[in-house]
Design a protein around this motif. Structure first.
Motif, mmCIF file in Angstrom:
data_model
loop_
_atom_site.group_PDB
_atom_site.id
_atom_site.type_symbol
_atom_site.label_atom_id
_atom_site.label_comp_id
_atom_site.label_asym_id
_atom_site.label_seq_id
_atom_site.Cartn_x
_atom_site.Cartn_y
_atom_site.Cartn_z
ATOM 1 N N HIS A 288 0.793 -1.227 0.000
ATOM 2 C CA HIS A 288 0.000 0.000 0.000
ATOM 3 C C HIS A 288 0.832 1.287 0.000
ATOM 4 C CE1 HIS A 288 -3.597 -2.376 0.696
ATOM 5 N NE2 HIS A 288 -3.004 -2.965 1.726
ATOM 6 N N GLY A 289 2.159 1.146 0.072
ATOM 7 C CA GLY A 289 3.001 2.317 0.211
ATOM 8 C C GLY A 289 3.244 2.629 1.675
ATOM 9 N N TRP A 290 4.335 3.336 1.939
ATOM 10 C CA TRP A 290 4.658 3.657 3.320
ATOM 11 C C TRP A 290 3.723 4.731 3.847
ATOM 12 C CZ3 TRP A 290 7.050 8.215 5.538
ATOM 13 C CH2 TRP A 290 7.354 8.060 6.892
ATOM 14 N N ARG A 291 3.059 4.398 4.930
ATOM 15 C CA ARG A 291 2.192 5.359 5.628
ATOM 16 C C ARG A 291 2.685 5.405 7.075
ATOM 17 N NH1 ARG A 291 -2.922 2.109 5.050
ATOM 18 N NH2 ARG A 291 -1.326 0.464 5.067
ATOM 19 N N PRO A 292 3.190 6.531 7.513
ATOM 20 C CA PRO A 292 3.916 6.579 8.788
ATOM 21 C C PRO A 292 3.122 6.139 9.997
ATOM 22 C CG PRO A 292 3.489 8.786 7.944
ATOM 23 C CD PRO A 292 3.179 7.845 6.840
ATOM 24 N N THR A 293 1.812 6.332 9.994
ATOM 25 C CA THR A 293 1.024 5.967 11.167
ATOM 26 C C THR A 293 0.331 4.616 11.009
ATOM 27 O OG1 THR A 293 -0.891 7.202 10.307
ATOM 28 C CG2 THR A 293 0.628 8.389 11.764
ATOM 29 N N ALA A 294 0.536 3.934 9.877
ATOM 30 C CA ALA A 294 -0.089 2.629 9.679
ATOM 31 C C ALA A 294 0.501 1.623 10.654
ATOM 32 C CB ALA A 294 0.120 2.157 8.241
ATOM 33 N N ALA A 295 -0.360 0.872 11.317
ATOM 34 C CA ALA A 295 0.097 -0.113 12.292
ATOM 35 C C ALA A 295 -0.693 -1.398 12.128
ATOM 36 C CB ALA A 295 -0.058 0.420 13.709
ATOM 37 N N GLN A 296 -0.002 -2.516 12.231
ATOM 38 C CA GLN A 296 -0.631 -3.819 12.155
ATOM 39 C C GLN A 296 -1.021 -4.303 13.549
ATOM 40 O OE1 GLN A 296 -1.170 -5.457 9.015
ATOM 41 N NE2 GLN A 296 -0.717 -3.309 8.564
ATOM 42 N N PRO A 297 -2.048 -5.133 13.627
ATOM 43 C CA PRO A 297 -2.373 -5.719 14.936
ATOM 44 C C PRO A 297 -1.162 -6.478 15.480
ATOM 45 C CG PRO A 297 -4.112 -6.155 13.337
ATOM 46 C CD PRO A 297 -2.963 -5.581 12.567
ATOM 47 N N ALA A 298 -0.849 -6.257 16.728
ATOM 48 C CA ALA A 298 0.346 -6.868 17.306
ATOM 49 C C ALA A 298 0.092 -7.198 18.765
ATOM 50 C CB ALA A 298 1.544 -5.930 17.185
ATOM 51 N N GLY A 299 0.755 -8.232 19.214
ATOM 52 C CA GLY A 299 0.673 -8.620 20.616
ATOM 53 C C GLY A 299 2.035 -9.078 21.076
ATOM 54 N N SER A 300 2.065 -10.033 21.975
ATOM 55 C CA SER A 300 3.336 -10.578 22.413
ATOM 56 C C SER A 300 3.884 -11.508 21.335
ATOM 57 C CB SER A 300 3.165 -11.343 23.726
ATOM 58 O OG SER A 300 2.302 -12.457 23.538
ATOM 59 N N THR A 301 5.192 -11.657 21.299
ATOM 60 C CA THR A 301 5.845 -12.530 20.341
ATOM 61 C C THR A 301 7.155 -13.041 20.924
ATOM 62 O OG1 THR A 301 6.953 -12.641 18.165
ATOM 63 C CG2 THR A 301 6.817 -10.481 19.201
ATOM 64 N N ILE A 306 12.053 -7.765 17.580
ATOM 65 C CA ILE A 306 11.642 -7.232 16.276
ATOM 66 C C ILE A 306 10.126 -7.141 16.178
ATOM 67 C CG2 ILE A 306 13.720 -8.013 15.084
ATOM 68 C CD1 ILE A 306 11.977 -10.291 13.877
ATOM 69 N N GLY A 307 9.466 -7.129 17.325
ATOM 70 C CA GLY A 307 8.010 -7.152 17.322
ATOM 71 C C GLY A 307 7.370 -5.800 17.096
ATOM 72 N N SER A 308 7.758 -5.123 16.034
ATOM 73 C CA SER A 308 7.188 -3.800 15.744
ATOM 74 C C SER A 308 5.928 -3.929 14.889
ATOM 75 C CB SER A 308 8.205 -2.936 14.994
ATOM 76 O OG SER A 308 7.606 -1.711 14.584
ATOM 77 N N PRO A 309 4.885 -3.179 15.235
ATOM 78 C CA PRO A 309 3.694 -3.163 14.374
ATOM 79 C C PRO A 309 3.779 -2.151 13.244
ATOM 80 C CG PRO A 309 3.274 -1.881 16.331
ATOM 81 C CD PRO A 309 4.668 -2.424 16.485
ATOM 82 N N MET A 310 4.887 -1.354 13.206
ATOM 83 C CA MET A 310 4.986 -0.261 12.244
ATOM 84 C C MET A 310 6.267 -0.367 11.430
ATOM 85 S SD MET A 310 3.769 2.860 14.753
ATOM 86 C CE MET A 310 3.290 3.958 13.419
ATOM 87 N N ALA A 311 6.174 0.013 10.168
ATOM 88 C CA ALA A 311 7.338 0.057 9.284
ATOM 89 C C ALA A 311 7.948 1.455 9.300
ATOM 90 C CB ALA A 311 6.932 -0.307 7.860
#
Length: 413
Positions: A288-301, A306-311
């Motif tokens: 979708h292209g880089w969107r600075p505030t886009a975040a994926q659902p994330a929990g413990s890992t 490297i458990g970042s929800p954001m690129a």
């Protein structure tokens, strides 16, 4: 390569913003620029015209590549980092249909992770700038590496970590002499760091802004040396590199390192860089292209480091301009990959590293990786950094009578 006792640096003494092209002075380098709601670091600038290929020096560790690092001719802070082995993975590769599979084993660095490359350059730069304190936000390898190199340099290190950080990691940080403090929320560390950087002039060794941007822009250049070493070890460059990714520091450094090899006339191609991740923000950014505030659902890992929800922009940019890809893997696949790599090849890496092994079947299934390619997995850190997580997935060691019959019965299961 040509070896010299000393060689002029190609570093121009300033940085360039990768989006605007604006010149950025060193004094302003530690605060990333806000761009469209996100943050982007400037990149050290070099003049490669005066170099005769990839010149090396007699400096220790990765500083043999001093001409292409953003430092001056002064002393360097080294623990002998770099020069890590490139290990063929014939049995794992055969299982996956990747006969050209190899692993760059960064667990052989002094603090047993690839973060030593960043720490060596970033701490050297801080010392050359006359700074007396470095500060880092980390739950693991990053903090341990910075603490070790700050100890080597004789300067103060402050680590802001979390109460949930593994005992092995905080033990390393404290053993290296770092002032190690924990907070409850991850983002609370960034608030404190920003004030320390701005008000006290402490040098940030990691990111401290949200949305995230990456780490110390001088330190990221240390990862270029992985590209230089791979070129020397392979007599060329691989077709693809699969690396565990959070904020994209290693991706950015690798991309620049391989691009410099092209600019120096030593290579005609740049490998496809592939991000391995727990939650998929880079997959989303590539789609979708880089969107600075886009975040994926994330929990413990289990791959907590490297458990970042954001690129980050730098990670997405490195993937994009190298024609790369991204794939994600969950805890079960990551831990199975840890056991597979150890059991088949004798290499015990931490879960945050074996994510890069766990995504290989999916990349083969997609056709992203093929049998005719030389594929390098970046093995980022030893499994000894987080023994409890590995142990929790293994059976208890049986206690037997001291007889061969009892041993045979236990083996038969």
């Amino acid at each position: 390569m040509s070896a010299h006792a000393s060689s002029a640096s190609a570093y121009l003494g300033h940085l360039t913003h990768p989006i605007t092209g604006a010149r950025v002075e060193e004094a302003d380098a530690y605060l990333p620029t806000a761009v469209d709601g996100g943050h982007v670091y400037a990149v050290p600038d070099y003049d490669l015209d005066g170099l005769r290929g990839l010149e090396t020096t007699d400096d220790p560790g990765l500083f043999r590549y001093r001409p292409l690092l953003p430092i001056d001719g002064g002393p360097v802070v080294s623990l002998g980092e770099g020069g890590t082995p490139l290990v063929p993975l014939p049995r794992l590769g055969a299982d996956l249909g990747l006969p050209g599979l190899l692993l760059k084993d960064e667990s052989r660095n002094p603090t047993w992770s690839y973060k030593d490359r960043l720490a060596a350059v970033a701490v050297t730069k801080a010392v050359q700038q006359g700074r007396d304190t470095v500060v880092v936000s980390s739950t693991g390898n990053h903090g341990a590496a910075v603490a070790a190199y700050a100890a080597r340099a004789g300067i103060r290190c402050v680590v802001l970590t979390l109460a949930s950080a593994p005992l092995a990691m905080t033990t390393l940080m404290q053993s290296y002499g770092a002032v190690t403090l924990a907070v409850e929320k991850p983002t609370d560390r960034w608030l404190v760091m920003r004030e320390l950087v701005q008000a006290r002039g402490w040098v940030p060794m990691s990111g401290f802004v949200g949305p995230p941007a990456g780490s110390n822009p001088f330190g990221v250049e240390g990862y270029k040396t992985i590209a230089y070493e791979l070129h020397a070890q392979l007599g060329g460059v691989p077709d693809a590199i699969v690396a565990p990714v959070a904020y994209g520091d290693a991706l950015a450094g690798l991309a620049r390192g391989f691009e410099e090899l092209v600019a120096l006339g030593m290579s005609t191609q740049v490998p496809a860089l592939i991000a391995a991740e727990p939650f998929g923000p880079y997959e989303d950014a590539l789609q979708h292209g880089w969107r600075p505030t886009a975040a994926q659902p994330a929990g413990s890992t289990v791959a907590f480091s490297i458990g970042s929800p954001m690129a980050t922009w730098q990670g997405w940019d490195a993937l994009s301009r190298t024609g790369g890809a991204a794939a994600s893997a969950g805890d079960d696949a990551t831990m199975a990959a840890q056991r597979q790599l150890a059991g088949l090849e004798g290499l015990f890496l931490e879960p945050s590293s074996t994510v890069a092994v766990a995504v290989l079947p999916e990349l083969v299934r997609r056709g992203t990786l093929t049998a005719d390619q030389r594929v390098v997995v970046l093995g980022t850190s030893t499994g000894l950094k987080d023994v409890p997580t590995a142990a929790s997935r293994l059976p208890e060691t049986p206690i037997i009578e001291p007889t061969v019959a009892a041993l045979d019965a236990a083996i038969a299961g």
